[in-house]
Design an enzyme around this catalytic site. Structure first.
Site, short mmCIF file in Angstrom:
data_model
loop_
_atom_site.label_atom_id
_atom_site.label_comp_id
_atom_site.label_asym_id
_atom_site.label_seq_id
_atom_site.Cartn_x
_atom_site.Cartn_y
_atom_site.Cartn_z
N GLU A 184 -25.22 7.55 -27.90
CA GLU A 184 -25.73 6.90 -29.38
C GLU A 184 -25.79 8.05 -30.45
O GLU A 184 -25.72 7.47 -31.58
CB GLU A 184 -27.33 6.14 -29.06
CG GLU A 184 -27.62 4.96 -29.92
CD GLU A 184 -28.70 4.39 -29.62
OE1 GLU A 184 -29.71 4.88 -29.87
OE2 GLU A 184 -28.65 3.02 -29.02
N HIS A 191 -20.24 10.96 -1.95
CA HIS A 191 -19.56 10.10 -1.07
C HIS A 191 -19.00 9.12 -1.75
O HIS A 191 -18.96 7.93 -1.21
CB HIS A 191 -20.61 9.66 -0.04
CG HIS A 191 -20.99 11.04 0.74
ND1 HIS A 191 -20.54 11.19 2.03
CD2 HIS A 191 -21.92 11.87 0.82
CE1 HIS A 191 -20.85 12.58 2.72
NE2 HIS A 191 -21.99 12.68 1.65
N GLU A 246 -34.84 -8.36 -27.14
CA GLU A 246 -35.32 -8.10 -25.87
C GLU A 246 -36.67 -7.97 -25.67
O GLU A 246 -37.16 -8.50 -24.65
CB GLU A 246 -34.18 -6.82 -25.22
CG GLU A 246 -32.65 -7.09 -24.90
CD GLU A 246 -31.96 -6.73 -26.23
OE1 GLU A 246 -32.68 -6.51 -27.42
OE2 GLU A 246 -31.00 -6.80 -26.33
N LYS A 272 -25.47 -7.21 -32.48
CA LYS A 272 -26.94 -7.83 -32.76
C LYS A 272 -26.84 -9.08 -33.64
O LYS A 272 -27.26 -10.04 -33.39
CB LYS A 272 -27.86 -6.75 -33.39
CG LYS A 272 -28.45 -5.93 -32.41
CD LYS A 272 -29.49 -4.88 -32.93
CE LYS A 272 -30.04 -3.95 -32.11
NZ LYS A 272 -30.96 -2.94 -32.69
N LYS A 279 -40.09 0.73 -31.20
CA LYS A 279 -40.30 1.14 -32.87
C LYS A 279 -40.53 0.09 -33.91
O LYS A 279 -41.36 0.32 -34.72
CB LYS A 279 -39.18 2.21 -32.96
CG LYS A 279 -39.24 2.88 -34.44
CD LYS A 279 -37.96 4.10 -34.43
CE LYS A 279 -37.98 4.43 -35.74
NZ LYS A 279 -36.78 5.60 -36.09
N GLY A 297 -35.26 6.51 -31.96
CA GLY A 297 -35.80 5.84 -30.73
C GLY A 297 -35.29 6.72 -29.42
O GLY A 297 -36.10 6.88 -28.36
N ARG A 298 -34.40 7.31 -29.49
CA ARG A 298 -33.81 7.82 -28.20
C ARG A 298 -34.38 9.54 -28.14
O ARG A 298 -34.04 9.97 -27.05
CB ARG A 298 -32.25 8.12 -28.19
CG ARG A 298 -31.51 8.66 -29.36
CD ARG A 298 -30.10 8.56 -29.37
NE ARG A 298 -29.58 8.77 -30.70
CZ ARG A 298 -29.60 7.99 -31.72
NH1 ARG A 298 -30.30 6.84 -31.62
NH2 ARG A 298 -28.88 8.21 -32.98
O1 F6P Z 1 -30.37 -1.26 -30.52
C1 F6P Z 1 -30.33 0.59 -30.33
C2 F6P Z 1 -31.75 0.82 -30.68
O2 F6P Z 1 -32.15 0.66 -32.06
C3 F6P Z 1 -32.00 2.12 -30.04
O3 F6P Z 1 -31.56 3.07 -30.89
C4 F6P Z 1 -33.54 2.05 -29.80
O4 F6P Z 1 -33.95 3.09 -28.92
C5 F6P Z 1 -33.41 0.71 -29.11
O5 F6P Z 1 -32.79 -0.18 -29.68
C6 F6P Z 1 -35.09 0.15 -29.01
O6 F6P Z 1 -35.59 -0.07 -30.52
P1 F6P Z 1 -36.93 -0.58 -30.63
O7 F6P Z 1 -37.76 0.68 -29.95
O8 F6P Z 1 -37.12 -0.61 -32.16
O9 F6P Z 1 -37.23 -1.74 -30.04
#
Ligand code: F6P
Length: 536
Positions: A348, A379, A207, A501, A201, A262-263
């Site tokens: 979240e 199990h 990452e 972060k 987003k 995002g979610r």
């Molecule tokens: O750090 C949490 C978050 O902002 C989530 O809410 C989101 O889904 C994820 O990181 C990834 O964010 P982006 O789509 O901006 O890379």
């Protein structure tokens, strides 16, 4: 404390010592009375510690929390995510009715449809082989690079709908900063036939950007030309600027908007990897399933409203029975990644400790969501569900048919699913244990006793299709919304992810430079010293 909350507490005390067995014995119509069929889903909530009065009181509570007003605000595109000053309009992304939905007086449907058309054209080009890699080969590998909502939703849905995959395509998902994950994927794919979908987003998540840069370097190394990037990288984002800065042509960008959390984003262009793998028709079916659940949620009376009931039952245990977790137990291998997806969706969203107005809450909010494929869980951890000391509500998600019913295993799977909900509910008391197991010594008896009275919901369907999956996911999204109203919190922000972060950014230089003494807390100093020493 509000009067209705007190009434719920008193009502809980009346029910606290009643066993689920008694509730069933006293009401032969319990299944008919406490189950619902909507959008090809059966929701059986009869194995819960509740009666008609419970539902009446819980619905009254929700009304007192102005549920309808909040719901209208969400569906009307108002700024209900007030801490980020934006709407939360995932329902618009799957608004198959195409009725206008206004954000700041502007109808968002035309731009949603434009992006859907762009996705559709792109999917068609990839499928037909018209879209070629740099060396002229058709695409065979889709590698989604993203994290959180830009990974969990696309991955869960893509893997759940494996039966619908395009025969030439294989999908991989990279989310973690550990380069091992990237390495594991890169060794399985061919650079000439790989399409990387960089899904973020913000297009600034550490990452994702780090993995995307590494993948870009790998591709250029392998194909020997920077020009190759435009044929092998596409972006999904809300930020054209960041996409350009990364080096992806905005022509190869699929847009979405800040009012998509995002979610809640798998319905947007973040679902590009899904659409590529299952085709546009099936992706639209997924949207249709969600839209039908949206309509039901919006229009059905509270007592016949599946997301409302699912949410209220969770609230009932969390705030009146003192439970602290909720298990998600799919009896459908296609839904292997559903528990992880729901962890983000629920925790979240509702893992908050202050109200919308910022006041500290004096009641519990979101429980810990956890789980795995039910049959495997039997199990592993079901022992605790059956004989541990905690009350743990569970959602059993059960498919009548298997996606691969060749050797006749499904009856055994279903008998296990049904037996588990039955055993959790009924248990086996002392007397039954003594009678049933005559050879037991007195010492052995208590170890064989099951108290039962453990609640569960069962959500069942014929067989997972894109449409049913869409309805199922929208059901949980709206459950989360219902609970946020119960707890008076904003489910659409996630400030709790920020501190870590910032601290990671502050710590990075200490790892990168040659410094050997540090000025943090003693534990951080000690850990830094140890980790750096191991690396030299
Ligand atoms: O750090 C949490 C978050 O902002 C989530 O809410 C989101 O889904 C994820 O990181 C990834 O964010 P982006 O789509 O901006 O890379």
């Amino acid at each position: 404390m509000e009067e209705i909350w007190q009434q719920l507490e008193q009502h809980q005390q009346q029910l606290a010592n009643i066993h689920l067995r008694e509730l069933f014995a006293g009401n032969p119509q319990r299944f008919e009375q406490f189950s619902l069929q909507i959008c090809d889903l059966l929701f059986d909530y009869s194995k819960n510690r509740l009666n008609k009065d419970t539902i009446d009181l819980l619905c009254k509570f929700l009304e007192k929390r102005d549920f309808k007003t909040w719901q209208d605000q969400m569906f009307n595109g108002e700024e209900i995510n007030h801490t980020e000053q934006r709407a939360a309009l995932h329902i618009a992304l799957r608004n198959r009715s195409n009725q206008p939905i206004l954000v700041d007086s502007k109808d968002v449907m035309p731009e949603i449809n434009t992006v859907l058309n762009k996705i559709s054209n792109f999917v068609e080009k990839v499928h037909s082989g018209e879209w070629k890699g740099f060396t002229g080969q058709p695409i065979e590998f889709i590698v989604n690079i993203g994290i959180g909502g830009s990974d969990l939703g696309p991955k869960m849905v893509t893997e759940a709908l494996e039966n619908y995959h395009h025969p030439r395509l294989q999908a991989f998902f990279i989310s973690n900063l550990d380069a091992l994950q990237l390495h594991r994927v890169l060794k399985k794919i061919n650079p000439e036939t790989t399409l990387f979908v960089i899904a973020s987003k913000t297009f600034s998540t550490q990452e994702t950007m780090t993995n995307a840069q590494s993948a870009r370097r790998w591709l250029i190394e392998k194909l020997g030309d920077e020009q190759a990037v435009s044929k092998h990288f596409v972006a999904v984002s809300t930020s054209t600027e960041q996409v350009k800065t990364f080096g992806i042509d905005p022509a190869n960008m699929f847009e979405f908007w800040d009012w998509v959390g995002g979610r809640y984003s798998l319905w947007s262009a973040i679902g590009l990897s899904i659409a590529l793998m299952i085709g546009m028709k099936n992706f639209e079916e997924l949207l249709t399933g969600a839209h039908e659940m949206d309509q039901h949620f919006r229009n059905a009376p509270l007592k016949e409203n599946m997301p409302v009931l699912l949410g209220l039952i969770g609230f009932w245990y969390n705030n009146f029975f003192g439970t602290t977790s909720q298990a998600i137990l799919p009896y459908d291998c296609a839904l292997e990644h559903l528990p992880a997806y729901l962890q983000q969706l629920e925790m979240e969203s509702n893992g908050k400790r202050v109200s919308r107005n910022g006041e500290t809450l004096n009641y519990r909010t979101c429980p810990v969501i956890w789980g795995t494929l039910g049959n495997n869980g039997q199990h592993a951890f079901y022992q605790l569900l059956h004989q541990g000391t905690q009350l743990i509500p569970s959602d059993f998600i059960v498919s009548a048919e298997s996606q691969f019913e060749k050797y006749g295993q499904q009856n055994a799977l279903l008998s296990n699913a049904l037996a588990q909900t039955q055993a959790l509910m009924q248990g086996r008391n002392l007397e039954e244990t003594r009678q049933g197991l005559k050879d037991l010594t007195e010492m052995q008896v208590p170890h064989r006793v099951f108290l039962g009275n453990q609640p569960s919901n069962t959500i069942a369907y014929k067989r997972l299709t894109p449409k049913i999956l869409g309805s199922l996911l929208a059901l949980y999204e709206h459950k989360v919304f219902v609970q946020s109203i119960c707890w008076n919190i904003n489910p659409f922000d996630q400030w709790g992810v920020e501190l870590g972060k910032q601290m990671a950014a502050a710590l990075l230089p200490a790892l990168e430079n040659s410094q050997t003494t540090f000025n943090y807390d003693a534990s951080t100093n000690g850990l830094l010293t140890y980790l750096k020493a191991q690396r030299t």
